[in-house]
Design an enzyme around this catalytic site. Structure first.
Site, mmCIF file in Angstrom:
data_model
loop_
_atom_site.group_PDB
_atom_site.id
_atom_site.type_symbol
_atom_site.label_atom_id
_atom_site.label_comp_id
_atom_site.label_asym_id
_atom_site.label_seq_id
_atom_site.Cartn_x
_atom_site.Cartn_y
_atom_site.Cartn_z
ATOM 1 N N ASP A 131 5.656 4.214 5.666
ATOM 2 C CA ASP A 131 6.199 2.970 5.115
ATOM 3 C C ASP A 131 6.097 1.852 6.143
ATOM 4 O O ASP A 131 6.764 1.881 7.177
ATOM 5 C CB ASP A 131 7.673 3.176 4.733
ATOM 6 C CG ASP A 131 8.254 1.940 4.079
ATOM 7 O OD1 ASP A 131 8.082 1.781 2.861
ATOM 8 O OD2 ASP A 131 8.870 1.111 4.799
ATOM 9 N N LYS A 177 4.457 -4.087 2.107
ATOM 10 C CA LYS A 177 5.325 -5.034 1.381
ATOM 11 C C LYS A 177 4.925 -6.463 1.723
ATOM 12 O O LYS A 177 4.493 -6.729 2.847
ATOM 13 C CB LYS A 177 6.798 -4.839 1.786
ATOM 14 C CG LYS A 177 7.227 -3.383 1.905
ATOM 15 C CD LYS A 177 8.673 -3.231 2.321
ATOM 16 C CE LYS A 177 9.004 -1.780 2.628
ATOM 17 N NZ LYS A 177 8.723 -1.363 4.011
ATOM 18 N N TYR A 204 6.593 -6.113 9.629
ATOM 19 C CA TYR A 204 6.725 -5.246 10.811
ATOM 20 C C TYR A 204 5.634 -5.509 11.844
ATOM 21 O O TYR A 204 5.731 -5.049 12.978
ATOM 22 C CB TYR A 204 6.706 -3.755 10.412
ATOM 23 C CG TYR A 204 7.722 -3.346 9.353
ATOM 24 C CD1 TYR A 204 8.754 -4.196 8.985
ATOM 25 C CD2 TYR A 204 7.635 -2.116 8.719
ATOM 26 C CE1 TYR A 204 9.670 -3.831 7.999
ATOM 27 C CE2 TYR A 204 8.550 -1.738 7.740
ATOM 28 C CZ TYR A 204 9.561 -2.612 7.380
ATOM 29 O OH TYR A 204 10.454 -2.244 6.410
ATOM 30 N N HIS A 242 9.297 -7.495 -0.972
ATOM 31 C CA HIS A 242 10.250 -7.025 0.050
ATOM 32 C C HIS A 242 11.707 -7.367 -0.297
ATOM 33 O O HIS A 242 12.601 -6.546 -0.118
ATOM 34 C CB HIS A 242 9.857 -7.626 1.407
ATOM 35 C CG HIS A 242 10.211 -6.768 2.579
ATOM 36 N ND1 HIS A 242 9.408 -6.640 3.685
ATOM 37 C CD2 HIS A 242 11.287 -5.984 2.841
ATOM 38 C CE1 HIS A 242 9.970 -5.819 4.560
ATOM 39 N NE2 HIS A 242 11.116 -5.417 4.059
HETATM 40 P P1 NDP Z 1 16.857 4.585 10.207
HETATM 41 O O1 NDP Z 1 18.128 4.614 9.450
HETATM 42 O O2 NDP Z 1 15.718 5.408 9.750
HETATM 43 O O3 NDP Z 1 17.197 4.935 11.729
HETATM 44 C C1 NDP Z 1 16.250 4.826 12.739
HETATM 45 C C2 NDP Z 1 16.972 4.946 14.080
HETATM 46 O O4 NDP Z 1 17.564 6.244 14.175
HETATM 47 C C3 NDP Z 1 16.051 4.794 15.266
HETATM 48 O O5 NDP Z 1 16.787 4.160 16.285
HETATM 49 C C4 NDP Z 1 15.727 6.237 15.654
HETATM 50 O O6 NDP Z 1 15.469 6.329 17.039
HETATM 51 C C5 NDP Z 1 17.027 6.932 15.298
HETATM 52 N N1 NDP Z 1 16.821 8.320 14.881
HETATM 53 C C6 NDP Z 1 15.845 8.809 14.069
HETATM 54 N N2 NDP Z 1 15.978 10.125 13.887
HETATM 55 C C7 NDP Z 1 17.052 10.498 14.610
HETATM 56 C C8 NDP Z 1 17.684 11.749 14.834
HETATM 57 N N3 NDP Z 1 17.227 12.867 14.274
HETATM 58 N N4 NDP Z 1 18.779 11.785 15.643
HETATM 59 C C9 NDP Z 1 19.250 10.653 16.212
HETATM 60 N N5 NDP Z 1 18.702 9.432 16.027
HETATM 61 C C10 NDP Z 1 17.601 9.361 15.235
HETATM 62 O O7 NDP Z 1 16.451 3.049 10.384
HETATM 63 P P2 NDP Z 1 15.414 2.018 9.791
HETATM 64 O O8 NDP Z 1 16.179 0.748 9.629
HETATM 65 O O9 NDP Z 1 14.196 1.980 10.630
HETATM 66 O O10 NDP Z 1 15.034 2.511 8.307
HETATM 67 C C11 NDP Z 1 13.995 3.434 8.026
HETATM 68 C C12 NDP Z 1 12.788 2.741 7.415
HETATM 69 O O11 NDP Z 1 13.130 2.092 6.201
HETATM 70 C C13 NDP Z 1 12.208 1.599 8.262
HETATM 71 O O12 NDP Z 1 11.487 2.060 9.392
HETATM 72 C C14 NDP Z 1 11.399 0.874 7.242
HETATM 73 O O13 NDP Z 1 10.167 1.543 7.034
HETATM 74 C C15 NDP Z 1 12.303 0.953 6.012
HETATM 75 N N6 NDP Z 1 13.167 -0.253 5.871
HETATM 76 C C16 NDP Z 1 12.982 -1.026 4.756
HETATM 77 C C17 NDP Z 1 13.757 -2.148 4.543
HETATM 78 C C18 NDP Z 1 13.557 -2.968 3.326
HETATM 79 O O14 NDP Z 1 14.148 -4.050 3.212
HETATM 80 N N7 NDP Z 1 12.743 -2.533 2.383
HETATM 81 C C19 NDP Z 1 14.793 -2.558 5.519
HETATM 82 C C20 NDP Z 1 14.929 -1.656 6.638
HETATM 83 C C21 NDP Z 1 14.149 -0.544 6.777
HETATM 84 P P3 NDP Z 1 14.013 6.642 17.659
HETATM 85 O O15 NDP Z 1 12.984 5.914 16.859
HETATM 86 O O16 NDP Z 1 14.147 6.116 19.054
HETATM 87 O O17 NDP Z 1 13.825 8.129 17.630
#
Ligand code: NDP
Length: 287
Positions: free
Chosen positions: A59, A89, A64, A122
């Site tokens: 995604d 998006k 981004y 988006h």
């Molecule tokens: P998430 O809720 O997926 O959380 C990501 C964070 O959690 C990062 O800091 C990551 O750290 C950490 N993390 C991941 N796995 C673990 C684990 N097993 N244990 C502890 N910490 C963990 O956040 P996002 O906001 O990135 O949402 C996910 C995706 O959704 C986005 O990447 C995007 O593709 C989409 N999105 C879409 C939106 C929209 O408006 N349509 C808005 C926001 C997001 P690290 O990477 O350092 O491992």
């Protein structure tokens, strides 16, 4: 409770397990999000690592700034193109300035792909929903987008499409996790066969990962809180795209297909609802 059931016959294991969208396209239940991976080379490395670890859905978004990295990884990973599901998006400023068609072409150029699997509006930009959606419908009919959808849309935004356009969105990607379950919106989408997909399943990596109830449940299954959240989301019939750029967490977050949360644990998690958002509110956002 709606069951988490893969309906795909040919790719049914783990991360290849798919849900069939209402237009017949198969989308993996669980993919990788790459929000805030700002560097295209790093994105390429991460996406390639994820594909090596079995991920089949990525995604991204124009916002981004990493579509180039995503596309490069998909083109060079060695898998046939049709085995990786790519979502992107169109960003709000492009909708506000009636540039959706150009923005789509620019996304495709950055991705370097012939088609994209899912393309989303988006955010719901008031006054621009119908025109933006109509532009996506055109690319959908031309076969350059396999499925068209929206993100952060509320019922009134979906109604605007239903009233004025030919196609309905097949996906609504929304913030969704145990602290924000949006049951009315979820039901509304389900009644119209719009698949809900959860963004920020870990609330962007916040305190939800230390929630005492989730920790207790996780311990009882010998799983992590992150795994319990992903599993809960899937068992509520919602697809999801947790983000991580840490290889070990890619494995952890996808190791959720060997256990099932009991009905009573599903209810305990349902009780954690508190209407708490990490991201913007579709009723009131200024970006
Ligand atoms: P998430 O809720 O997926 O959380 C990501 C964070 O959690 C990062 O800091 C990551 O750290 C950490 N993390 C991941 N796995 C673990 C684990 N097993 N244990 C502890 N910490 C963990 O956040 P996002 O906001 O990135 O949402 C996910 C995706 O959704 C986005 O990447 C995007 O593709 C989409 N999105 C879409 C939106 C929209 O408006 N349509 C808005 C926001 C997001 P690290 O990477 O350092 O491992």
């Amino acid at each position: 409770m709606e069951r988490f059931e893969g309906t795909c016959e040919t790719r049914e294991e783990g991360l290849s397990r798919c849900v069939t969208l209402s237009n017949g396209v198969e989308m993996p239940w669980l993919g990788l999000g790459v929000f805030e991976v700002d560097d295209n080379d790093l994105t390429e490395t991460i996406v390639r690592q994820a594909i090596e670890r079995g991920y089949r859905s990525i995604d991204t978004a124009a916002l981004y700034g990493n579509e180039r990295g995503v596309g490069a990884a998909i083109r060079t990973c060695g898998l046939p193109r049709e085995q990786v599901f790519v979502t992107s998006k169109v960003w709000n400023t492009e909708m506000r300035s009636d540039r959706v068609e150009q923005a789509f072409e620019e996304s495709m150029k950055r991705l370097g792909l012939d088609y994209v699997d899912l393309f989303l509006l988006h955010w719901p930009i008031e006054g621009k929903i119908v025109a933006s959606w109509t532009a996506l419908e055109r690319f959908y009919r031309e076969g350059r987008i396999r499925a068209i959808g929206v993100s952060n849309f509320l019922p009134r935004h979906l109604e605007e499409i239903e009233t004025n356009c030919d196609e309905m969105p097949v996906v609504n990607q929304i913030e969704y996790h145990p602290y924000l379950q949006s049951l009315d919106l979820k039901r509304y989408c389900e009644e119209r066969s719009i698949r809900v997909e959860a963004w920020s399943p870990f609330m962007h990596g916040g305190g939800i990962l230390r929630d005492p109830t989730l920790s207790e449940i996780a311990e009882s299954y010998q799983k992590s809180v992150a795994q319990v959240i992903v599993r809960w989301i899937l068992q509520t019939g919602v697809a999801t795209i947790p983000k991580t750029q840490t290889a070990s967490r890619m494995v952890e977050n996808s190791d959720v297909f060997d256990f099932e949360l009991s009905d009573s644990d599903m209810r305990r998690i349902a009780d954690l609802e508190r209407g708490m958002r990490w991201g913007g509110d579709p009723n009131n956002f200024d970006f």
